[in-house]
Design a protein around this motif. Structure first.
Motif, mmCIF file in Angstrom:
data_model
loop_
_atom_site.group_PDB
_atom_site.id
_atom_site.type_symbol
_atom_site.label_atom_id
_atom_site.label_comp_id
_atom_site.label_asym_id
_atom_site.label_seq_id
_atom_site.Cartn_x
_atom_site.Cartn_y
_atom_site.Cartn_z
ATOM 1 N N GLY A 82 0.804 -1.220 0.000
ATOM 2 C CA GLY A 82 0.000 0.000 0.000
ATOM 3 C C GLY A 82 0.836 1.269 0.000
ATOM 4 O O GLY A 82 0.338 2.348 -0.318
ATOM 5 N N VAL A 83 2.122 1.137 0.353
ATOM 6 C CA VAL A 83 3.029 2.291 0.359
ATOM 7 C C VAL A 83 3.740 2.421 -0.981
ATOM 8 O O VAL A 83 3.759 3.480 -1.605
ATOM 9 C CB VAL A 83 4.072 2.164 1.493
ATOM 10 N N VAL A 84 4.323 1.320 -1.434
ATOM 11 C CA VAL A 84 5.175 1.339 -2.624
ATOM 12 C C VAL A 84 4.361 1.498 -3.900
ATOM 13 O O VAL A 84 4.762 2.202 -4.829
ATOM 14 C CB VAL A 84 6.032 0.055 -2.690
ATOM 15 N N GLU A 85 3.192 0.840 -3.961
ATOM 16 C CA GLU A 85 2.392 0.867 -5.182
ATOM 17 C C GLU A 85 1.590 2.172 -5.270
ATOM 18 O O GLU A 85 0.664 2.398 -4.504
ATOM 19 C CB GLU A 85 1.433 -0.333 -5.218
ATOM 20 N N LEU A 86 1.990 3.035 -6.200
ATOM 21 C CA LEU A 86 1.357 4.341 -6.356
ATOM 22 C C LEU A 86 0.370 4.387 -7.520
ATOM 23 O O LEU A 86 -0.215 5.429 -7.784
ATOM 24 C CB LEU A 86 2.433 5.424 -6.575
ATOM 25 N N TYR A 87 0.199 3.270 -8.230
ATOM 26 C CA TYR A 87 -0.726 3.187 -9.368
ATOM 27 C C TYR A 87 -0.441 4.273 -10.405
ATOM 28 O O TYR A 87 -1.347 4.883 -10.970
ATOM 29 C CB TYR A 87 -2.171 3.287 -8.881
ATOM 30 N N LEU A 88 0.841 4.496 -10.653
ATOM 31 C CA LEU A 88 1.234 5.545 -11.597
ATOM 32 C C LEU A 88 0.922 5.171 -13.040
ATOM 33 O O LEU A 88 0.741 6.054 -13.877
ATOM 34 C CB LEU A 88 2.734 5.827 -11.452
ATOM 35 N N VAL A 89 0.885 3.878 -13.332
ATOM 36 C CA VAL A 89 0.618 3.466 -14.710
ATOM 37 C C VAL A 89 -0.747 3.967 -15.164
ATOM 38 O O VAL A 89 -0.907 4.468 -16.280
ATOM 39 C CB VAL A 89 0.694 1.930 -14.846
ATOM 40 N N TRP A 90 -1.747 3.850 -14.259
ATOM 41 C CA TRP A 90 -3.082 4.332 -14.605
ATOM 42 C C TRP A 90 -3.048 5.836 -14.862
ATOM 43 O O TRP A 90 -3.658 6.332 -15.822
ATOM 44 C CB TRP A 90 -4.065 4.032 -13.479
ATOM 45 N N GLU A 91 -2.352 6.568 -14.023
ATOM 46 C CA GLU A 91 -2.301 8.024 -14.179
ATOM 47 C C GLU A 91 -1.610 8.418 -15.478
ATOM 48 O O GLU A 91 -2.113 9.271 -16.226
ATOM 49 C CB GLU A 91 -1.560 8.648 -12.994
ATOM 50 N N ILE A 92 -0.464 7.823 -15.759
ATOM 51 C CA ILE A 92 0.253 8.147 -16.991
ATOM 52 C C ILE A 92 -0.596 7.779 -18.210
ATOM 53 O O ILE A 92 -0.692 8.537 -19.173
ATOM 54 C CB ILE A 92 1.610 7.419 -17.041
ATOM 55 N N GLY A 93 -1.228 6.611 -18.154
ATOM 56 C CA GLY A 93 -2.069 6.170 -19.264
ATOM 57 C C GLY A 93 -3.233 7.119 -19.519
ATOM 58 O O GLY A 93 -3.517 7.471 -20.671
ATOM 59 N N ARG A 94 -3.908 7.541 -18.441
ATOM 60 C CA ARG A 94 -5.035 8.477 -18.609
ATOM 61 C C ARG A 94 -4.568 9.816 -19.173
ATOM 62 O O ARG A 94 -5.244 10.429 -20.006
ATOM 63 C CB ARG A 94 -5.740 8.693 -17.267
ATOM 64 N N ASN A 95 -3.425 10.284 -18.701
ATOM 65 C CA ASN A 95 -2.900 11.571 -19.187
ATOM 66 C C ASN A 95 -2.545 11.497 -20.675
ATOM 67 O O ASN A 95 -2.719 12.469 -21.407
ATOM 68 C CB ASN A 95 -1.672 11.979 -18.375
ATOM 69 N N ILE A 96 -2.038 10.348 -21.096
ATOM 70 C CA ILE A 96 -1.711 10.179 -22.509
ATOM 71 C C ILE A 96 -2.991 10.117 -23.347
ATOM 72 O O ILE A 96 -3.104 10.751 -24.404
ATOM 73 C CB ILE A 96 -0.864 8.910 -22.721
ATOM 74 N N GLN A 97 -3.980 9.368 -22.852
ATOM 75 C CA GLN A 97 -5.222 9.216 -23.602
ATOM 76 C C GLN A 97 -6.000 10.523 -23.700
ATOM 77 O O GLN A 97 -6.635 10.813 -24.718
ATOM 78 C CB GLN A 97 -6.085 8.135 -22.944
ATOM 79 N N SER A 98 -5.980 11.320 -22.631
ATOM 80 C CA SER A 98 -6.738 12.581 -22.620
ATOM 81 C C SER A 98 -5.979 13.731 -23.264
ATOM 82 O O SER A 98 -6.560 14.767 -23.578
ATOM 83 C CB SER A 98 -7.087 12.957 -21.179
ATOM 84 N N GLY A 99 -4.671 13.577 -23.426
ATOM 85 C CA GLY A 99 -3.862 14.659 -23.969
ATOM 86 C C GLY A 99 -3.303 15.584 -22.909
ATOM 87 O O GLY A 99 -2.566 16.523 -23.221
ATOM 88 N N LYS A 100 -3.646 15.331 -21.637
ATOM 89 C CA LYS A 100 -3.152 16.177 -20.548
ATOM 90 C C LYS A 100 -1.635 16.141 -20.439
ATOM 91 O O LYS A 100 -1.013 17.074 -19.912
ATOM 92 C CB LYS A 100 -3.776 15.737 -19.224
ATOM 93 N N ILE A 101 -1.033 15.095 -20.959
ATOM 94 C CA ILE A 101 0.415 14.959 -20.876
ATOM 95 C C ILE A 101 1.127 16.139 -21.547
ATOM 96 O O ILE A 101 2.231 16.516 -21.150
ATOM 97 C CB ILE A 101 0.870 13.626 -21.499
ATOM 98 N N VAL A 102 0.491 16.719 -22.559
ATOM 99 C CA VAL A 102 1.102 17.869 -23.245
ATOM 100 C C VAL A 102 1.279 19.032 -22.271
ATOM 101 O O VAL A 102 2.316 19.710 -22.273
ATOM 102 C CB VAL A 102 0.249 18.299 -24.450
ATOM 103 N N LEU A 103 0.281 19.247 -21.413
ATOM 104 C CA LEU A 103 0.379 20.317 -20.408
ATOM 105 C C LEU A 103 1.457 19.981 -19.380
ATOM 106 O O LEU A 103 2.191 20.865 -18.932
ATOM 107 C CB LEU A 103 -0.974 20.522 -19.720
ATOM 108 N N ASP A 104 1.537 18.711 -19.001
ATOM 109 C CA ASP A 104 2.565 18.299 -18.031
ATOM 110 C C ASP A 104 3.970 18.505 -18.585
ATOM 111 O O ASP A 104 4.903 18.842 -17.854
ATOM 112 C CB ASP A 104 2.365 16.837 -17.640
#
Length: 268
Positions: free
Chosen positions: A75-97
């Protein structure tokens, strides 16, 4: 120093954000308790059928302590970053990041570091204290705690870079669900989060010991539960983790630099 201040500001914001979602913490703890209840009866049956108190060098109490701490550490180590990165790529938010005054890889980590800090102090530390009190000595208190903290830092870096590599794959696939589920199963199994590596068949262990996954959970927990580990054990385990920290960090950065050329924005 200015750069560190910016990173720590992201950590502080992450802490405040995590504390706003207190119900999520409660649900996570409740889910872990239900999972551990199932695990308890499963391993109780395994040791009963084995007809011995010690299986592969581990008693039932040692196995349960290991799995309780592994579940809490997950619960500490796993930050579920893959979901966040994937959503940002799919939505286009990654460009702002990418336009932010941070390197994207560092930004994603520090943005989520607040949740890591909160989960460490709110879930893992209390679990460690309770388990240590209830088992009366299964978890020794000494230099092993320092070794554990070093290995824990290495495990965070390794797990983060694995997540970052898998998240980067979304630049090519634009879908991450199946790949991430497979990644979670592989990491959970081969890292010792689901089953202590001591119970793996000999041929499988011979392969797993060279992979980075065991440095995520098995190495920190082994050092934590070992009273006065000898220098050879400490150097070999921490040295192995450090080598993978360097190797996987370099590879994830290289893979990102090559893959970012594939970024596209959907939806106009």
């Amino acid at each position: 120093m200015d750069k560190l201040k910016k990173y720590f500001a992201l950590t502080r914001l992450g802490v405040l954000e995590t504390l706003q979602w207190r119900l999520a913490l409660f649900v996570m703890v409740l889910g872990n308790l239900l999972y551990l209840t199932l695990i308890y009866f499963l391993w109780k049956a395994i040791f009963a059928s084995a007809g011995t108190d010690v299986v592969n060098g581990m008693t039932f109490e040692m196995t349960m302590v290991y799995l309780v701490l592994a579940t809490s550490l997950y619960g500490v180590v796993e930050l579920y970053l893959v979901w966040e990165i994937g959503r940002n790529i799919q939505s286009g938010k990654i460009v702002l990041d990418l336009l932010r005054p941070f390197k994207y890889k560092q930004f994603v980590f520090w943005e989520n570091s607040g949740g890591l800090v909160v989960n460490f102090f709110v879930t893992f530390i209390p679990t460690l204290i309770i388990v240590g009190f209830m088992t009366k000595g299964t978890i020794p208190v000494g230099i092993n705690l320092l070794y554990f903290l070093i290995a824990f830092i290495f495990s965070i870096i390794i797990n983060y870079n694995i997540d970052f590599i898998v998240g980067t794959i979304c630049l090519y696939t634009e879908s991450i669900w199946g790949i991430n589920i497979m990644k979670q199963m592989i990491v959970s199994l081969l890292s010792g989060a689901m089953i202590p590596l001591a119970f793996f068949p000999e041929k499988v262990s011979a392969v797993v010991k060279y992979l980075p996954f065991r440095a995520i959970y098995d190495t920190p927990l082994t050092l934590l539960m070992t009273r006065d580990p000898d220098w050879q054990t400490v150097v070999s385990k921490l040295g192995f983790s450090l080598l993978w920290v360097i190797a996987i960090s370099l590879f994830s950065s290289f893979f990102w630099r090559v893959s970012i050329k594939q970024v596209t924005v959907n939806g106009g």
